[in-house]
Design a protein around this motif. Structure first.
Motif, PDB file in Angstrom:
ATOM      1  N   GLY A 117       0.808  -1.223   0.000  1.00  0.00           N
ATOM      2  CA  GLY A 117       0.000   0.000   0.000  1.00  0.00           C
ATOM      3  C   GLY A 117       0.835   1.265   0.000  1.00  0.00           C
ATOM      4  O   GLY A 117       0.299   2.371   0.040  1.00  0.00           O
ATOM      5  N   ASN A 177       3.063   4.070  -1.793  1.00  0.00           N
ATOM      6  CA  ASN A 177       2.945   4.610  -3.148  1.00  0.00           C
ATOM      7  C   ASN A 177       3.979   5.686  -3.404  1.00  0.00           C
ATOM      8  O   ASN A 177       4.559   6.238  -2.463  1.00  0.00           O
ATOM      9  CB  ASN A 177       1.516   5.079  -3.409  1.00  0.00           C
ATOM     10  CG  ASN A 177       0.996   5.968  -2.311  1.00  0.00           C
ATOM     11  OD1 ASN A 177       1.526   7.047  -2.090  1.00  0.00           O
ATOM     12  ND2 ASN A 177      -0.048   5.504  -1.598  1.00  0.00           N
ATOM     13  N   HIS A 189       5.557   7.750  -0.424  1.00  0.00           N
ATOM     14  CA  HIS A 189       4.645   7.724   0.725  1.00  0.00           C
ATOM     15  C   HIS A 189       4.564   6.283   1.221  1.00  0.00           C
ATOM     16  O   HIS A 189       3.838   5.463   0.661  1.00  0.00           O
ATOM     17  CB  HIS A 189       3.267   8.246   0.294  1.00  0.00           C
ATOM     18  CG  HIS A 189       2.395   8.619   1.457  1.00  0.00           C
ATOM     19  ND1 HIS A 189       1.200   9.269   1.305  1.00  0.00           N
ATOM     20  CD2 HIS A 189       2.550   8.421   2.786  1.00  0.00           C
ATOM     21  CE1 HIS A 189       0.652   9.455   2.515  1.00  0.00           C
ATOM     22  NE2 HIS A 189       1.456   8.951   3.419  1.00  0.00           N
ATOM     23  N   THR A 190       5.334   5.995   2.262  1.00  0.00           N
ATOM     24  CA  THR A 190       5.386   4.612   2.752  1.00  0.00           C
ATOM     25  C   THR A 190       4.171   4.281   3.625  1.00  0.00           C
ATOM     26  O   THR A 190       3.654   5.151   4.341  1.00  0.00           O
ATOM     27  CB  THR A 190       6.696   4.355   3.532  1.00  0.00           C
ATOM     28  OG1 THR A 190       6.734   2.975   3.915  1.00  0.00           O
ATOM     29  CG2 THR A 190       6.808   5.213   4.786  1.00  0.00           C
ATOM     30  N   ALA A 191       3.734   3.026   3.547  1.00  0.00           N
ATOM     31  CA  ALA A 191       2.635   2.546   4.391  1.00  0.00           C
ATOM     32  C   ALA A 191       3.187   1.932   5.670  1.00  0.00           C
ATOM     33  O   ALA A 191       2.449   1.688   6.617  1.00  0.00           O
ATOM     34  CB  ALA A 191       1.817   1.506   3.634  1.00  0.00           C
TER      35      ALA A 191
HETATM   36  C1  LIG Z   1      -0.536   6.351  -0.520  1.00  0.00           C
HETATM   37  O1  LIG Z   1       0.007   5.689   0.608  1.00  0.00           O
HETATM   38  C2  LIG Z   1      -0.366   6.237   1.852  1.00  0.00           C
HETATM   39  C3  LIG Z   1       0.372   5.442   2.912  1.00  0.00           C
HETATM   40  O2  LIG Z   1      -0.027   4.098   2.873  1.00  0.00           O
HETATM   41  C4  LIG Z   1      -1.889   6.189   2.023  1.00  0.00           C
HETATM   42  O3  LIG Z   1      -2.234   6.814   3.227  1.00  0.00           O
HETATM   43  C5  LIG Z   1      -2.520   6.918   0.854  1.00  0.00           C
HETATM   44  O4  LIG Z   1      -3.916   6.798   0.943  1.00  0.00           O
HETATM   45  C6  LIG Z   1      -2.041   6.324  -0.460  1.00  0.00           C
HETATM   46  N1  LIG Z   1      -2.611   7.086  -1.557  1.00  0.00           N
HETATM   47  C7  LIG Z   1      -3.347   6.505  -2.520  1.00  0.00           C
HETATM   48  C8  LIG Z   1      -3.905   7.421  -3.542  1.00  0.00           C
HETATM   49  O5  LIG Z   1      -3.515   5.287  -2.577  1.00  0.00           O
END
Ligand SMILES: *[C@@H]1O[C@H](CO)[C@@H](O)[C@H](O)[C@H]1NC(C)=O
Ligand SMILES: *[C@@H]1O[C@H](CO)[C@@H](O)[C@H](O)[C@H]1NC(C)=O
Length: 145
Positions: free
Chosen positions: A36, A38, A55-57
């Motif tokens: 997740g 991105n 943007h790390t999860a």
């Molecule tokens: C990108 O990753 C972050 C962290 O996991 C998440 O909060 C965000 O919703 C993601 N953005 C999309 C568009 O998927």
């Protein structure tokens, strides 16, 4: 999601729908991996250099996750359609550094996919903790937009 992100996503969506029937893997765009996390990769210049935002999860720290800048380069002399690349993420919420290396492929369904391997260097306070400071992993990214 703020207005800037929405505008960015719409711009990227317009750019990717015009490029149907992919035979070439292009790094520029918005990618998401199996965790997740991105990233947005901006345009690749004529030298193969690019910048972007990661943007790390997930995080090995207890700090609040923040979007972090990345800088990299791609190689496209011998495999112009499926280039190798590497980039460094400068984590803005920790003292760690991650380097990714990988290749941009077009799979049999014509979908672009990034196969990557990474090394994460965490900051340790003492030389005697050096042995545990580096971890390795792999991620698969698919194009989101
Ligand atoms: C990108 O990753 C972050 C962290 O996991 C998440 O909060 C965000 O919703 C993601 N953005 C999309 C568009 O998927
Ligand atoms: C790396 O991150 C630090 C801390 O967020 C920031 O001050 C610096 O400008 C960043 N450098 C690059 C090359 O992005």
């Amino acid at each position: 999601m703020d207005r800037l992100s929405i505008a960015l996503i719409l711009t990227l969506a317009a750019a990717s729908t015009s490029a149907s029937e992919q035979t070439k893997c292009v790094l520029t765009g918005f990618w998401i991996n199996e965790l997740g996390s991105n990233m947005t990769i901006n345009s690749v210049n004529s030298q193969g250099e690019f910048s972007g935002l990661y943007h790390t999860a997930v995080t090995a720290t207890k700090n609040e996750i923040k979007i972090s800048p990345l800088q990299g380069s791609q190689h496209h002399k011998n495999k112009p359609n499926q280039p190798t690349f590497g980039f460094t993420v400068n984590w803005s919420f920790s003292d760690s550094t991650t380097v990714f290396t990988g290749q941009c492929f077009v799979d049999e369904d014509g979908k672009e996919i990034l196969r990557t391997t990474w090394l994460l260097r965490q900051e340790v306070d003492d030389l005697k903790d050096d042995w545990k400071a580096t971890s390795i992993g792999s991620n698969v990214f698919t194009r989101f937009l």
